[in-house]
Structures are given as structure tokens and as C-alpha cells.
Design an enzyme around this catalytic site. Structure first.
Site, PDB file in Angstrom:
ATOM      1  N   ALA A 223       0.830  -1.212   0.000  1.00 23.08           N
ATOM      2  CA  ALA A 223       0.000   0.000   0.000  1.00 23.08           C
ATOM      3  C   ALA A 223       0.865   1.264   0.000  1.00 23.08           C
ATOM      4  O   ALA A 223       0.619   2.195  -0.780  1.00 23.08           O
ATOM      5  CB  ALA A 223      -0.936   0.004   1.214  1.00 23.08           C
ATOM      6  N   GLU A 224       1.884   1.312   0.846  1.00 23.68           N
ATOM      7  CA  GLU A 224       2.724   2.519   0.896  1.00 23.68           C
ATOM      8  C   GLU A 224       3.552   2.679  -0.373  1.00 23.68           C
ATOM      9  O   GLU A 224       3.772   3.797  -0.840  1.00 23.68           O
ATOM     10  CB  GLU A 224       3.630   2.539   2.125  1.00 23.68           C
ATOM     11  CG  GLU A 224       4.379   3.856   2.212  1.00 23.68           C
ATOM     12  CD  GLU A 224       4.965   4.167   3.573  1.00 23.68           C
ATOM     13  OE1 GLU A 224       5.874   5.021   3.622  1.00 23.68           O
ATOM     14  OE2 GLU A 224       4.531   3.576   4.584  1.00 23.68           O
ATOM     15  N   THR A 225       3.976   1.572  -0.952  1.00 20.45           N
ATOM     16  CA  THR A 225       4.701   1.659  -2.215  1.00 20.45           C
ATOM     17  C   THR A 225       3.805   2.236  -3.304  1.00 20.45           C
ATOM     18  O   THR A 225       4.233   3.097  -4.085  1.00 20.45           O
ATOM     19  CB  THR A 225       5.235   0.272  -2.629  1.00 20.45           C
ATOM     20  OG1 THR A 225       6.091  -0.223  -1.594  1.00 20.45           O
ATOM     21  CG2 THR A 225       6.004   0.336  -3.931  1.00 20.45           C
TER      22      THR A 225
ATOM     23  N   THR B 181       3.386   5.945  -2.616  1.00 18.94           N
ATOM     24  CA  THR B 181       4.632   6.657  -2.905  1.00 18.94           C
ATOM     25  C   THR B 181       4.797   6.888  -4.404  1.00 18.94           C
ATOM     26  O   THR B 181       5.089   8.005  -4.847  1.00 18.94           O
ATOM     27  CB  THR B 181       5.842   5.880  -2.353  1.00 18.94           C
ATOM     28  OG1 THR B 181       5.708   5.770  -0.930  1.00 18.94           O
ATOM     29  CG2 THR B 181       7.156   6.558  -2.694  1.00 18.94           C
TER      30      THR B 181
END
Length: 129
Positions: free
Chosen positions: A51-53, A56
Site C-alpha cells: 500500500a505505501e509503495t 509513494t
């Protein structure tokens, strides 16, 4: 489309970019030994990393990379269904795209479009020094 850095978490977890645009980013990750917890199901931390990738890279698609870095500020995740194998797909869409912050909704689904995890990630847009 493969934009994989072999020597990073993205490469280690075999994440792949499928669709990249300023309002939607889609990526996949296999569920297997590298992404499972000891009980044999998808590790929540692997879902959060996916999710954070996605958030980002989605932020990066909306900024000038020569002038700014996308940096995670906050992320939350609700793991709604377990997954033991196969592929999960993260789809990031914007809640807010500002000059200094962006907030992304990330839905992680399986091959049957069943919701595995829902996440929200706030990104900072930080000037390069």
C-alpha cells in the site's frame, strides 16, 4: 510493466507496477513464503508495504522528481480477509492531491476482486536539498 528495484523491498517482495497515471496506480504482489506470516497467510506488514509503495509511486507521478521527494507520513490498514497464495493487487486513487501533502486510498484485492485490505496513506511532498 516492470519497474522493479532488485535490491529494495519492492524487489524482494516481487511487486510489479501494472498501471501508472496521475490519478490511479495499480501494482501486484505474489502471496507466498516471502509475504506470509508463520501461520501461512499474507502478512499484514506485506500488505502495508504494498500500500505505501503504491501511494509513494502515485505521489511521484504527480510531482517534479527533480525538485521533490514523496515521503510517507502516516498509513493505516484494515485487513478484512486472509489470503494464503496467489496474487494481490493494490489500486491507489487520490483523496487529496495538494502542493505539500497527498492522501491516497489503497484497496488491495485478490484475483476474484475480493477485498483483502483497505488502507489510507498520507504522503509528504518534500523539497530536495
Amino acid at each position: 510493466m516492470q519497474v522493479r528495484n532488485k535490491d529494495s523491498l519492492v524487489g524482494e517482495l516481487e511487486m510489479d507496477y501494472v498501471e501508472l497515471s496521475s490519478n490511479r496506480l495499480v501494482m501486484t504482489m505474489p502471496v507466498g513464503p516471502k509475504t506470509q506470516q508463520p501461520a501461512g497467510i499474507l502478512h499484514g506488514g506485506a500488505s502495508v508495504a504494498l500500500a505505501e509503495t503504491a501511494a509513494t509511486m502515485a505521489t511521484a507521478m504527480n510531482i517534479d522528481p527533480q525538485k521533490y521527494h514523496p515521503v510517507g507520513m502516516e498509513i493505516n490498514a484494515n485487513h478484512v480477509r486472509s489470503k494464503t497464495n496467489g496474487i494481490v493487487t493494490a489500486t491507489a486513487t487520490p483523496f487529496h492531491k495538494g502542493r505539500t501533502t497527498m492522501v491516497w486510498d489503497i484497496q488491495i484485492t485478490d484475483e476474484n476482486e475480493k477485498l483483502i485490505c483497505v488502507s489510507r496513506c498520507t504522503m509528504a511532498v518534500v523539497p530536495k536539498k
